[in-house]
Design a protein around this motif. Structure first.
Motif: not given
Length: 480
Positions: A9, A11-12, A17
């Motif tokens: 992702d 956006r993170q 992650q």
């Protein structure tokens, strides 16, 4: 790394992650202590991220103690506790305690399924997998209605048929709908016939139902018939093939039971599990098609339990309550069965299976003249002397690799009225192997004094009594 690929992702924070994903794999056992991790360049390429993000994630996990960096690369810390040894120990323990499967009741003969039509039906279904509504494929339900009309002599509306994953799933649906209608199950009960098949009874108890054993032979005629136990919401019966003797419920008893259910406001759940394999009368559903009977059907006995497919026929109002509770059955399974039914494969298979099963029952009676083979089925009963210890006999069979069941387990109330005995299945791979297993079983059971059953034990469905024999008779190999 094995398993599913991490979806990044953007956006993170990307390094975090990767950290969370590796921690999760270690916790679930996907990465075991000592396992190597991919090189940072390789993992970065596979994930489509920068090498710096992977390096940062590895460094954090090394600092936390999950990973170690060596000259040979980065590995999971070998000092971490791993779940694998514990799982292997559990698997070994389960293997030691699991009963053997040879001669275990419930297994059909599946070798006759290996036909070109059967294989082509599955290939075609797998080549074009399609989803279906939770209540089942419309085409399959149409074919099931035709199948029920031809084999059960009942004309049913396909809209009143639900496709299930088998008899247990059908019972779950029926009991959930009935219970949901009535409310608190603690005030209600499921009347179960005595004796009966224990696996279905276990489903009812797991759903919170209170089970009450009932002697269905008490319902002998319509006038003055007994009442169902107080609070009964449903009755589970097998009127066409009661287990383990294979008895059929007489017509007067059926009408009496239906009348008692109407007076009690209870639904009758009829398990018509193998009607295709014998000449059976019409089910209870034919006597009360739109009011109080739910009929369970399954292909476990006619084809194989591995198919995982069945059906349920119910009155319109009950079907309406059940539809939201349906769990979708594999579309490939439904489409394969649709093709098999539409090309007359099931009828031809059943005709062959009936011939083979008849020969197997004949083979059983040659080895066990005192025994009782279930009419039109692949089960049989062998009774022991009244003073014999049933548990010891079953344990001796299991030690010999034979998975027979104690006959007392089919009675919910303590003490089976027929005395000690064993129930066995006749679905071994080949007739020659079945003969070998039966001769081995006889050798194990002879010390427990085999005896012919009294007439009252099977209500006229027993073969003529035979004198007990003390040694296995010579049996010619079967050609079927």
């Amino acid at each position: 790394m094995g398993g599913s690929v991490l979806i990044i992702d953007r956006r993170q924070p990307i390094p975090q992650q990767v950290v969370v994903d590796i921690r999760d794999r270690i916790a679930r056992g996907g990465l075991a202590p000592g396992d190597p991790l991919p090189a940072t360049r390789v993992l970065a390429r596979d994930l489509g991220i920068s090498r710096g993000s992977v390096v940062a994630a590895y460094d954090q996990l090394v600092a936390e103690g999950f990973l170690i960096a060596t000259h040979g690369g980065t590995r999971v810390n070998p000092k971490l506790p791993g779940p694998q040894p514990r799982r292997r120990a559990v698997a070994r323990a389960a293997t030691k305690t699991s009963p053997p499967t040879e001669l275990k009741p419930g297994a059909p003969v599946t070798g006759v399924l290996t036909t070109g039509l059967w294989r082509s039906a599955w290939r075609a279904a797998a080549a074009d997998p399609r989803p279906h509504p939770a209540s089942g494929s419309a085409e399959l339900r149409e074919l099931l209605a035709t199948h029920i009309r031809r084999t059960r002599q009942v004309d049913v509306d396909p809209a009143h048929i639900l496709v299930t994953a088998g008899a247990r799933d059908g019972l779950r649906l029926a009991l959930s709908a009935i219970g949901g209608c009535e409310g608190d199950l603690s005030a209600g009960a499921l009347a179960i016939e005595e004796p009966g098949y224990p696996s279905l009874i276990g489903i009812a108890r797991a759903l919170g139902w209170r089970t009450v054993p009932v002697d269905t032979t008490a319902f002998r005629d319509v006038q003055g018939s007994p009442e169902l136990p107080t609070g009964t919401q449903a009755v589970l019966v097998t009127p066409n093939h009661q287990f383990p003797w294979g008895e059929r419920m007489p017509a007067g008893q059926r009408l009496s039971l239906l009348a008692a259910a109407r007076r009690a406001g209870a639904m009758i759940i009829e398990d018509d599990y193998d009607a295709e394999l014998r000449s059976a009368p019409a089910p209870l559903l034919s006597l009360d098609p739109r009011e109080r009977v739910v009929m369970l059907g399954s292909f476990a006995k006619t084809l194989s339990p591995a198919v995982g497919l069945g059906y349920l026929v119910a009155p319109e109002d009950v079907t309406t309550r059940m539809r939201p509770l349906c769990v979708p059955v594999s579309g490939i399974v439904q489409d394969a069965m649709t093709r098999f039914l539409s090309q007359d494969g099931l009828r031809r298979h059943v005709a062959q299976a009936r011939r083979i099963e008849r020969k197997r029952r004949e083979l059983f009676t040659e080895v066990f003249p005192e025994g009782v083979p279930m009419e039109g089925g692949l089960h049989a009963v062998v009774l022991l002397a009244p003073q014999a210890d049933e548990a010891d006999a079953v344990a001796a069979c299991h030690r010999a690799g034979l998975g027979v069941a104690a006959i007392s387990t089919y009675w919910a109330s303590p003490g089976a009225p027929v005395g000690p005995g064993v129930v066995l299945g006749l679905g071994a791979r080949t007739p020659a192997y079945l003969q070998e297993l039966l001769l081995r079983l006889r050798k194990v059971l002879v010390p427990f004094c085999l005896q012919s059953p009294p007439e009252r034990a099977c209500q006229g469905f027993c073969p003529p009594a035979a004198e007990p024999v003390s040694s296995p008779p010579a049996v010619a190999p079967s050609s079927v």
